[in-house]
Write a protein that holds these residues in place. Structure first.
Motif, PDB file in Angstrom:
ATOM      1  N   TYR A 100       0.862  -1.188   0.000  1.00 24.45           N
ATOM      2  CA  TYR A 100       0.000   0.000   0.000  1.00 24.45           C
ATOM      3  C   TYR A 100       0.894   1.232   0.000  1.00 24.45           C
ATOM      4  CZ  TYR A 100      -3.433   3.485   1.298  1.00 24.45           C
ATOM      5  OH  TYR A 100      -4.240   4.588   1.294  1.00 24.45           O
ATOM      6  N   PRO A 101       0.639   2.219  -0.786  1.00 22.72           N
ATOM      7  CA  PRO A 101      -0.505   2.531  -1.630  1.00 22.72           C
ATOM      8  C   PRO A 101      -0.490   1.823  -2.990  1.00 22.72           C
ATOM      9  CG  PRO A 101       1.013   4.371  -1.633  1.00 22.72           C
ATOM     10  CD  PRO A 101       1.558   3.351  -0.692  1.00 22.72           C
ATOM     11  N   SER A 102       0.617   1.116  -3.288  1.00 22.70           N
ATOM     12  CA  SER A 102       0.655   0.318  -4.509  1.00 22.70           C
ATOM     13  C   SER A 102       1.464  -0.943  -4.231  1.00 22.70           C
ATOM     14  CB  SER A 102       1.277   1.126  -5.663  1.00 22.70           C
ATOM     15  OG  SER A 102       2.598   1.507  -5.344  1.00 22.70           O
ATOM     16  N   GLU A 103       1.431  -1.866  -5.155  1.00 22.63           N
ATOM     17  CA  GLU A 103       2.135  -3.152  -5.013  1.00 22.63           C
ATOM     18  C   GLU A 103       3.633  -2.903  -4.790  1.00 22.63           C
ATOM     19  OE1 GLU A 103       1.760  -7.172  -4.663  1.00 22.63           O
ATOM     20  OE2 GLU A 103       0.117  -6.000  -5.499  1.00 22.63           O
ATOM     21  N   GLY A 104       4.192  -3.553  -3.773  1.00 22.43           N
ATOM     22  CA  GLY A 104       5.613  -3.421  -3.478  1.00 22.43           C
ATOM     23  C   GLY A 104       5.972  -2.263  -2.560  1.00 22.43           C
ATOM     24  N   LYS A 105       5.033  -1.406  -2.255  1.00 24.24           N
ATOM     25  CA  LYS A 105       5.272  -0.265  -1.354  1.00 24.24           C
ATOM     26  C   LYS A 105       4.834  -0.626   0.057  1.00 24.24           C
ATOM     27  CE  LYS A 105       6.335   2.761  -4.618  1.00 24.24           C
ATOM     28  NZ  LYS A 105       7.412   3.682  -4.691  1.00 24.24           N
ATOM     29  N   GLN A 106       5.228   0.208   1.013  1.00 20.39           N
ATOM     30  CA  GLN A 106       4.854  -0.022   2.409  1.00 20.39           C
ATOM     31  C   GLN A 106       4.506   1.314   3.050  1.00 20.39           C
ATOM     32  OE1 GLN A 106       7.957  -1.121   5.274  1.00 20.39           O
ATOM     33  NE2 GLN A 106       6.650  -2.817   5.896  1.00 20.39           N
ATOM     34  N   LYS A 107       3.456   1.326   3.871  1.00 23.20           N
ATOM     35  CA  LYS A 107       3.017   2.535   4.565  1.00 23.20           C
ATOM     36  C   LYS A 107       3.085   2.289   6.061  1.00 23.20           C
ATOM     37  CE  LYS A 107       1.216   6.567   4.881  1.00 23.20           C
ATOM     38  NZ  LYS A 107       2.076   7.700   4.596  1.00 23.20           N
ATOM     39  N   LYS A 108       3.728   3.207   6.796  1.00 24.81           N
ATOM     40  CA  LYS A 108       3.796   3.135   8.255  1.00 24.81           C
ATOM     41  C   LYS A 108       3.045   4.331   8.827  1.00 24.81           C
ATOM     42  CE  LYS A 108       8.182   0.707   8.486  1.00 24.81           C
ATOM     43  NZ  LYS A 108       9.550   0.712   9.029  1.00 24.81           N
ATOM     44  N   ILE A 109       2.180   4.037   9.803  1.00 26.43           N
ATOM     45  CA  ILE A 109       1.364   5.079  10.431  1.00 26.43           C
ATOM     46  C   ILE A 109       1.570   4.994  11.932  1.00 26.43           C
ATOM     47  CG2 ILE A 109      -0.979   5.926  10.823  1.00 26.43           C
ATOM     48  CD1 ILE A 109      -1.740   4.631   8.119  1.00 26.43           C
ATOM     49  N   MET A 110       1.976   6.103  12.546  1.00 21.74           N
ATOM     50  CA  MET A 110       2.126   6.151  14.000  1.00 21.74           C
ATOM     51  C   MET A 110       0.746   6.222  14.639  1.00 21.74           C
ATOM     52  SD  MET A 110       5.300   5.903  14.625  1.00 21.74           S
ATOM     53  CE  MET A 110       5.302   6.226  16.347  1.00 21.74           C
ATOM     54  N   LEU A 111       0.534   5.422  15.661  1.00 16.20           N
ATOM     55  CA  LEU A 111      -0.735   5.414  16.378  1.00 16.20           C
ATOM     56  C   LEU A 111      -0.669   6.418  17.528  1.00 16.20           C
ATOM     57  CD1 LEU A 111      -1.256   1.553  16.380  1.00 16.20           C
ATOM     58  CD2 LEU A 111      -2.324   3.238  14.877  1.00 16.20           C
ATOM     59  N   PRO A 112      -1.802   7.036  17.883  1.00 14.87           N
ATOM     60  CA  PRO A 112      -1.786   8.098  18.892  1.00 14.87           C
ATOM     61  C   PRO A 112      -1.544   7.623  20.321  1.00 14.87           C
ATOM     62  CG  PRO A 112      -3.994   7.751  18.064  1.00 14.87           C
ATOM     63  CD  PRO A 112      -3.091   6.905  17.229  1.00 14.87           C
ATOM     64  N   SER A 113      -1.741   6.344  20.595  1.00 12.70           N
ATOM     65  CA  SER A 113      -1.462   5.797  21.924  1.00 12.70           C
ATOM     66  C   SER A 113      -1.171   4.306  21.771  1.00 12.70           C
ATOM     67  CB  SER A 113      -2.635   6.050  22.873  1.00 12.70           C
ATOM     68  OG  SER A 113      -3.791   5.402  22.433  1.00 12.70           O
ATOM     69  N   PRO A 114      -0.602   3.665  22.797  1.00 13.99           N
ATOM     70  CA  PRO A 114      -0.255   2.241  22.680  1.00 13.99           C
ATOM     71  C   PRO A 114      -1.495   1.371  22.488  1.00 13.99           C
ATOM     72  CG  PRO A 114       0.556   3.155  24.763  1.00 13.99           C
ATOM     73  CD  PRO A 114      -0.205   4.225  24.075  1.00 13.99           C
ATOM     74  N   VAL A 115      -1.321   0.285  21.734  1.00 14.09           N
ATOM     75  CA  VAL A 115      -2.416  -0.662  21.502  1.00 14.09           C
ATOM     76  C   VAL A 115      -1.987  -2.058  21.938  1.00 14.09           C
ATOM     77  CG1 VAL A 115      -3.406   0.672  19.601  1.00 14.09           C
ATOM     78  CG2 VAL A 115      -1.702  -1.078  19.110  1.00 14.09           C
ATOM     79  N   LYS A 116      -2.980  -2.911  22.173  1.00 15.26           N
ATOM     80  CA  LYS A 116      -2.705  -4.291  22.592  1.00 15.26           C
ATOM     81  C   LYS A 116      -2.264  -5.136  21.405  1.00 15.26           C
ATOM     82  CE  LYS A 116      -5.825  -4.229  26.506  1.00 15.26           C
ATOM     83  NZ  LYS A 116      -6.951  -4.845  27.187  1.00 15.26           N
ATOM     84  N   ARG A 117      -1.546  -6.204  21.702  1.00 14.68           N
ATOM     85  CA  ARG A 117      -1.078  -7.103  20.646  1.00 14.68           C
ATOM     86  C   ARG A 117      -2.217  -7.829  19.963  1.00 14.68           C
ATOM     87  NH1 ARG A 117       3.336 -11.410  22.047  1.00 14.68           N
ATOM     88  NH2 ARG A 117       3.453 -11.642  19.819  1.00 14.68           N
ATOM     89  N   LYS A 118      -3.191  -8.245  20.733  1.00 18.21           N
ATOM     90  CA  LYS A 118      -4.309  -9.025  20.183  1.00 18.21           C
ATOM     91  C   LYS A 118      -5.594  -8.210  20.232  1.00 18.21           C
ATOM     92  CE  LYS A 118      -2.238 -13.394  21.230  1.00 18.21           C
ATOM     93  NZ  LYS A 118      -2.436 -14.761  21.575  1.00 18.21           N
ATOM     94  N   GLY A 119      -6.563  -8.648  19.458  1.00 12.73           N
ATOM     95  CA  GLY A 119      -7.863  -8.000  19.455  1.00 12.73           C
ATOM     96  C   GLY A 119      -8.057  -7.009  18.324  1.00 12.73           C
ATOM     97  N   THR A 120      -7.092  -6.880  17.442  1.00 16.45           N
ATOM     98  CA  THR A 120      -7.220  -5.963  16.306  1.00 16.45           C
ATOM     99  C   THR A 120      -8.130  -6.584  15.251  1.00 16.45           C
ATOM    100  OG1 THR A 120      -5.002  -5.122  16.710  1.00 16.45           O
ATOM    101  CG2 THR A 120      -5.931  -4.694  14.545  1.00 16.45           C
TER     102      THR A 120
END
Length: 151
Positions: A100-120
């Motif tokens: 994303y946004p196209s084949e072979g690319k990668q997008k990283k987005i910082m989250l506003p606060s910590p999230v749990k490992r499971k439950g996504t």
């Protein structure tokens, strides 16, 4: 430039005059220059959980982040033909989307606060990929005792 070579008076009436005559924009420019040279151009991405200033989304990004007391939602527009190749991963503070946004690319987005490992959870509807994270409010507080020494 910040007057590093000038001696800052620690006592007396000259200390107030020294700081009063300093230009705040020069200090800010110097700090920004040092931070960029040490951490790179977009150094804010290297510092998660720094409050609203560091978590503000760049204006030209198409994704949305919404935060509630229990969840963090990220909505990303994804073309249907890319959906089968998109891979979603995350750490406690970052969302990583492969192809994303196209084949072979990668997008990283910082989250506003910590999230749990499971439950996504992720779902796709109306050309939007919605990812729901469970917030992790466990900040691992530690209490530190203060040692008192006799003079």
């Amino acid at each position: 430039m910040f007057p590093w070579n000038n001696k800052i008076p620690l006592n007396g009436s000259n200390s107030a005059d020294f700081f009063k005559n300093m230009n705040p924009s020069e200090v800010e420019n110097y700090i920004q220059h040092v931070m960029k040279s040490v951490f790179g151009g977009d150094f804010s991405q290297n510092f998660p959980f720094q409050g609203d200033l560091m978590n503000s989304k760049p204006k030209n990004e198409p994704y949305e982040i919404f935060e509630t007391s229990d969840f963090i939602y990220v909505k990303i527009p994804v073309k249907e033909e890319l959906l089968s190749s998109v891979k979603i991963q995350h750490t406690a503070n970052q969302l990583i989307i492969a192809n994303y946004p196209s084949e072979g690319k990668q997008k990283k987005i910082m989250l506003p606060s910590p999230v749990k490992r499971k439950g996504t959870r992720a779902k796709y509807k109306n050309k939007l990929l919605e990812i729901r994270f469970l917030r992790n409010e466990d900040h691992h507080l530690s209490e530190i005792s203060i040692a008192q020494y006799d003079k």
